[in-house]
Write an enzyme that holds these catalytic residues in place. Structure first.
Site, PDB file in Angstrom:
ATOM      1  N   ALA A 120      -1.458   7.669   7.633  1.00 32.23           N
ATOM      2  CA  ALA A 120      -0.484   8.870   7.877  1.00 32.23           C
ATOM      3  C   ALA A 120       0.864   8.339   6.887  1.00 32.23           C
ATOM      4  CB  ALA A 120      -0.022   8.911   9.561  1.00 32.23           C
ATOM      5  N   GLU A 121       1.033   7.231   6.853  1.00 30.43           N
ATOM      6  CA  GLU A 121       2.160   6.742   6.058  1.00 30.43           C
ATOM      7  C   GLU A 121       2.019   7.330   4.706  1.00 30.43           C
ATOM      8  OE1 GLU A 121       3.600   2.463   6.777  1.00 30.43           O
ATOM      9  OE2 GLU A 121       2.608   2.541   8.817  1.00 30.43           O
ATOM     10  N   ASN A 179      13.315   4.122   4.035  1.00 32.56           N
ATOM     11  CA  ASN A 179      12.364   3.365   4.463  1.00 32.56           C
ATOM     12  C   ASN A 179      11.156   4.031   5.210  1.00 32.56           C
ATOM     13  OD1 ASN A 179      11.309   0.632   5.220  1.00 32.56           O
ATOM     14  ND2 ASN A 179      12.120   0.753   7.154  1.00 32.56           N
ATOM     15  N   SER A 191       0.851  -1.200  -0.042  1.00 26.84           N
ATOM     16  CA  SER A 191      -0.028   0.086  -0.132  1.00 26.84           C
ATOM     17  C   SER A 191       0.845   1.112  -0.187  1.00 26.84           C
ATOM     18  CB  SER A 191      -1.247  -0.045   1.129  1.00 26.84           C
ATOM     19  OG  SER A 191      -0.330   0.216   2.423  1.00 26.84           O
ATOM     20  N   ASN A 192       2.145   1.162   0.670  1.00 27.64           N
ATOM     21  CA  ASN A 192       2.962   2.404   0.808  1.00 27.64           C
ATOM     22  C   ASN A 192       3.362   2.733  -0.824  1.00 27.64           C
ATOM     23  OD1 ASN A 192       3.353   3.864   3.202  1.00 27.64           O
ATOM     24  ND2 ASN A 192       3.364   1.811   3.912  1.00 27.64           N
ATOM     25  N   MET A 245      10.614  -6.980   3.776  1.00 28.32           N
ATOM     26  CA  MET A 245      10.534  -7.479   5.337  1.00 28.32           C
ATOM     27  C   MET A 245      12.059  -8.482   5.331  1.00 28.32           C
ATOM     28  SD  MET A 245       8.141  -6.485   6.613  1.00 28.32           S
ATOM     29  CE  MET A 245       7.873  -7.336   8.247  1.00 28.32           C
ATOM     30  N   ARG A 246      12.955  -7.770   4.883  1.00 31.97           N
ATOM     31  CA  ARG A 246      14.493  -8.488   4.732  1.00 31.97           C
ATOM     32  C   ARG A 246      15.644  -7.404   5.284  1.00 31.97           C
ATOM     33  NH1 ARG A 246      15.828 -13.443   3.155  1.00 31.97           N
ATOM     34  NH2 ARG A 246      17.808 -12.492   1.890  1.00 31.97           N
ATOM     35  N   ARG A 286      22.048 -14.212   1.345  1.00 30.22           N
ATOM     36  CA  ARG A 286      21.756 -12.903   1.423  1.00 30.22           C
ATOM     37  C   ARG A 286      22.470 -12.036   0.484  1.00 30.22           C
ATOM     38  NH1 ARG A 286      18.769 -10.437   4.938  1.00 30.22           N
ATOM     39  NH2 ARG A 286      19.322 -12.154   6.589  1.00 30.22           N
ATOM     40  N   HIS A 331       8.826   3.091   8.296  1.00 28.34           N
ATOM     41  CA  HIS A 331       8.392   2.692   9.513  1.00 28.34           C
ATOM     42  C   HIS A 331       7.445   2.998  10.535  1.00 28.34           C
ATOM     43  CE1 HIS A 331       9.601  -0.321  12.910  1.00 28.34           C
ATOM     44  NE2 HIS A 331       9.596   0.849  13.645  1.00 28.34           N
TER      45      HIS A 331
HETATM   46  C1  GRF Z   1       3.842  -0.718   6.840  1.00 28.58           C
HETATM   47  O1  GRF Z   1       3.410  -0.359   7.950  1.00 28.58           O
HETATM   48  C2  GRF Z   1       5.282   0.211   6.803  1.00 28.58           C
HETATM   49  O2  GRF Z   1       5.378   1.052   7.590  1.00 28.58           O
HETATM   50  C3  GRF Z   1       6.003  -1.084   7.249  1.00 28.58           C
HETATM   51  O3  GRF Z   1       5.349  -2.351   6.592  1.00 28.58           O
HETATM   52  C4  GRF Z   1       4.133  -2.082   6.420  1.00 28.58           C
HETATM   53  C5  GRF Z   1       3.899  -2.237   4.908  1.00 28.58           C
HETATM   54  O4  GRF Z   1       2.713  -2.085   4.604  1.00 28.58           O
HETATM   55  N1  GRF Z   1       7.570  -1.002   7.025  1.00 28.58           N
HETATM   56  P1  GRF Z   1       2.351  -2.162   2.887  1.00 28.58           P
HETATM   57  O5  GRF Z   1       3.088  -3.182   2.230  1.00 28.58           O
HETATM   58  O6  GRF Z   1       3.021  -0.844   2.403  1.00 28.58           O
HETATM   59  O7  GRF Z   1       0.918  -1.852   2.846  1.00 28.58           O
END
Ligand code: GRF
Length: 196
Positions: free
Chosen positions: A176-177, A110, A17-18, A93-94, A68, A112
């Protein structure tokens, strides 16, 4: 602003989603960046399907069975081939190797879901609630080899309500992100270009 837009690559592992917010932000006529590649270590990431639908180039390969450094080198190659100048992690997620990060030093960020330096790592919403916080939020920061510890670029704060659950708090922070990330990346790129 110069007419040429900075080339951004986005790394995701899931929902995306971001990433979608960054892509939508890039459609603004005055946006200083364009998204030229979405890469994932999860070929089934819903975000990859979205990127393909948008006509954005994708790199999607599982990291399983690859060490890695070798896997990061594959992603770096895809980014280099797409001439990516800025890397935005969005739910990737890595951990990334130091060598990979050095390749985009000062141009890798990034998002967070906490007000860093509070609550690095996972389960930030449940931890903020358990601690009785009255304010929470999200942070865009530079990526360094230490997890969630790089210099802060921008933050957005949300209130924590007495009725909140981790899920309702997550929804408020995620909203908010989506507003913060495109703006913070655009501002960063503009500031970087001004300095040149
Ligand atoms: C978000 O909350 C971001 O801050 C964190 O992981 C989540 C990812 O969500 N790092 P999306 O895949 O962007 O929906």
């Amino acid at each position: 602003m110069s007419a040429r837009r900075a080339r951004v690559g986005i790394l995701i592992s899931g929902r995306g989603s971001n990433m979608k917010a960054l892509v939508e932000g890039s459609h603004a006529p005055d946006c200083p960046y364009e998204v030229v590649l979405v890469a994932s270590n999860n070929p089934d990431a819903p975000g990859i399907a979205y990127a393909r639908d948008q006509g954005i180039a994708t790199f999607a390969q599982s990291h399983k069975g690859i060490d890695r450094a070798a896997f990061d080198a594959l992603i770096a190659r895809a980014l280099r081939d797409a001439e990516v100048e800025w890397v935005a992690l969005a739910g990737y997620m890595r951990l990334l190797s130091g060598e990979f990060i050095a390749g985009w030093a000062g141009r890798i960020v990034n998002i967070h879901p906490s007000l860093l330096p509070a609550y690095r790592g996972l389960d930030t919403h449940a931890r903020a609630l358990a601690a009785g916080e009255t304010r929470h939020g999200c942070t865009v920061h530079f990526v360094t080899p230490e997890l969630d510890a790089g210099p802060v670029v921008a933050q957005s704060e949300v209130p924590v309500l007495a009725v909140d659950t981790p899920q309702t708090l997550e929804t408020r922070v995620l909203d908010a992100e989506h507003r913060l990330y495109p703006r913070a990346l655009a501002d960063l790129i503009l500031a970087h270009h001004d300095k040149r």
